[in-house]
Design a protein around this motif. Structure first.
Motif, PDB file in Angstrom:
ATOM      1  N   ARG A  85       0.863  -1.187   0.000  1.00  0.00           N
ATOM      2  CA  ARG A  85       0.000   0.000   0.000  1.00  0.00           C
ATOM      3  C   ARG A  85       0.894   1.231   0.000  1.00  0.00           C
ATOM      4  N   VAL A  86       0.696   2.078  -1.009  1.00  0.00           N
ATOM      5  CA  VAL A  86       1.467   3.312  -1.138  1.00  0.00           C
ATOM      6  C   VAL A  86       0.479   4.467  -1.027  1.00  0.00           C
ATOM      7  N   ASP A  87       0.565   5.218   0.067  1.00  0.00           N
ATOM      8  CA  ASP A  87      -0.302   6.378   0.271  1.00  0.00           C
ATOM      9  C   ASP A  87       0.381   7.578  -0.376  1.00  0.00           C
ATOM     10  N   LEU A  88      -0.204   8.075  -1.457  1.00  0.00           N
ATOM     11  CA  LEU A  88       0.410   9.158  -2.220  1.00  0.00           C
ATOM     12  C   LEU A  88       0.312  10.506  -1.520  1.00  0.00           C
ATOM     13  N   GLY A  89      -0.696  10.685  -0.702  1.00  0.00           N
ATOM     14  CA  GLY A  89      -0.864  11.948   0.010  1.00  0.00           C
ATOM     15  C   GLY A  89       0.125  12.120   1.148  1.00  0.00           C
ATOM     16  N   THR A  90       0.294  11.064   1.941  1.00  0.00           N
ATOM     17  CA  THR A  90       1.199  11.144   3.095  1.00  0.00           C
ATOM     18  C   THR A  90       2.585  10.593   2.782  1.00  0.00           C
ATOM     19  N   ARG A  91       2.746  10.000   1.589  1.00  0.00           N
ATOM     20  CA  ARG A  91       4.014   9.414   1.147  1.00  0.00           C
ATOM     21  C   ARG A  91       4.486   8.321   2.105  1.00  0.00           C
ATOM     22  N   GLU A  92       3.541   7.499   2.527  1.00  0.00           N
ATOM     23  CA  GLU A  92       3.848   6.382   3.413  1.00  0.00           C
ATOM     24  C   GLU A  92       3.647   5.072   2.665  1.00  0.00           C
ATOM     25  N   VAL A  93       4.520   4.109   2.965  1.00  0.00           N
ATOM     26  CA  VAL A  93       4.468   2.803   2.333  1.00  0.00           C
ATOM     27  C   VAL A  93       4.336   1.746   3.414  1.00  0.00           C
ATOM     28  N   THR A  94       3.409   0.807   3.209  1.00  0.00           N
ATOM     29  CA  THR A  94       3.288  -0.348   4.100  1.00  0.00           C
ATOM     30  C   THR A  94       3.219  -1.607   3.251  1.00  0.00           C
ATOM     31  N   ILE A  95       3.800  -2.671   3.780  1.00  0.00           N
ATOM     32  CA  ILE A  95       3.724  -3.980   3.144  1.00  0.00           C
ATOM     33  C   ILE A  95       3.170  -4.932   4.191  1.00  0.00           C
ATOM     34  N   ALA A  96       2.007  -5.484   3.902  1.00  0.00           N
ATOM     35  CA  ALA A  96       1.310  -6.371   4.836  1.00  0.00           C
ATOM     36  C   ALA A  96       1.186  -5.711   6.210  1.00  0.00           C
ATOM     37  N   GLY A  97       0.886  -4.412   6.201  1.00  0.00           N
ATOM     38  CA  GLY A  97       0.681  -3.673   7.445  1.00  0.00           C
ATOM     39  C   GLY A  97       1.948  -3.160   8.119  1.00  0.00           C
ATOM     40  N   ARG A  98       3.126  -3.564   7.639  1.00  0.00           N
ATOM     41  CA  ARG A  98       4.398  -3.101   8.229  1.00  0.00           C
ATOM     42  C   ARG A  98       4.894  -1.879   7.476  1.00  0.00           C
TER      43      ARG A  98
END
Length: 175
Positions: A85-98
């Motif tokens: 999951r790549v959040d484009l607004g906050t520029r945060e990346v998670t993989i399987a919740g991590r």
């Protein structure tokens, strides 16, 4: 250093932003008809040609690289690709919740690779898309950024940036 056209009775061919191999090929094709000069970018070409005294014309330019696309305004939303999951607004990346901490370039590189999963991104396309500059034929910048991104992703697991030899990279995400 600057070029003085009066120094030679031959003309000049200025290669701007082309790989050295392409400039060498131009020199081979021109033979003794012209002096071939290479510059990395338009600023370098301006310096070689005497700065603002030069009138620029695009007539007869055969192999000029395309201008990079203008920077796009920041997008909102998110890319969801399997566990990624790549959040484009906050520029945060998670993989399987991590959470995965990425530098600005690593993030932009991941966004490019994740934006179109069914394609291989060439070195030139990644250079234009991520660094917003023209590709000068040296893949080292992209290769180094991919190496750093792979290291960050390996710490979490679940994704792979796959090499396509001589072409570029693609992102592989498990279902």
């Amino acid at each position: 250093m600057s070029i003085d056209v009066a120094d030679t009775d031959r003309g000049y061919v200025l290669c701007v932003g082309l790989p050295l191999e392409a400039c060498s090929e131009v020199a081979r094709l021109m033979g003794n008809q012209a002096v071939v000069v290479a510059a990395a970018d338009t600023d370098g070409a301006r310096a070689l040609l005497g700065g603002d005294r030069v009138e620029w014309s695009h007539a007869g330019v055969a192999a000029a690289p395309p201008d990079p696309p203008p920077r796009k305004p920041s997008r909102v939303g998110a890319l969801q690709r399997g566990p990624l999951r790549v959040d484009l607004g906050t520029r945060e990346v998670t993989i399987a919740g991590r959470r995965v901490h990425l530098s600005t370039r690593e993030f932009d590189l991941l966004v490019a690779l994740a934006s179109e999963m069914d394609r291989v991104w060439s070195f030139a396309e990644l250079t234009v898309h991520v660094w917003h500059t023209g590709y000068l034929g040296d893949p080292d910048t992209v290769t180094s950024a991919v190496k750093r991104l792979r290291k960050r992703l390996a710490a979490v697991g679940g994704l792979e940036v796959a090499s396509v030899r001589g072409i570029g990279y693609r992102l592989l995400v498990p279902s």
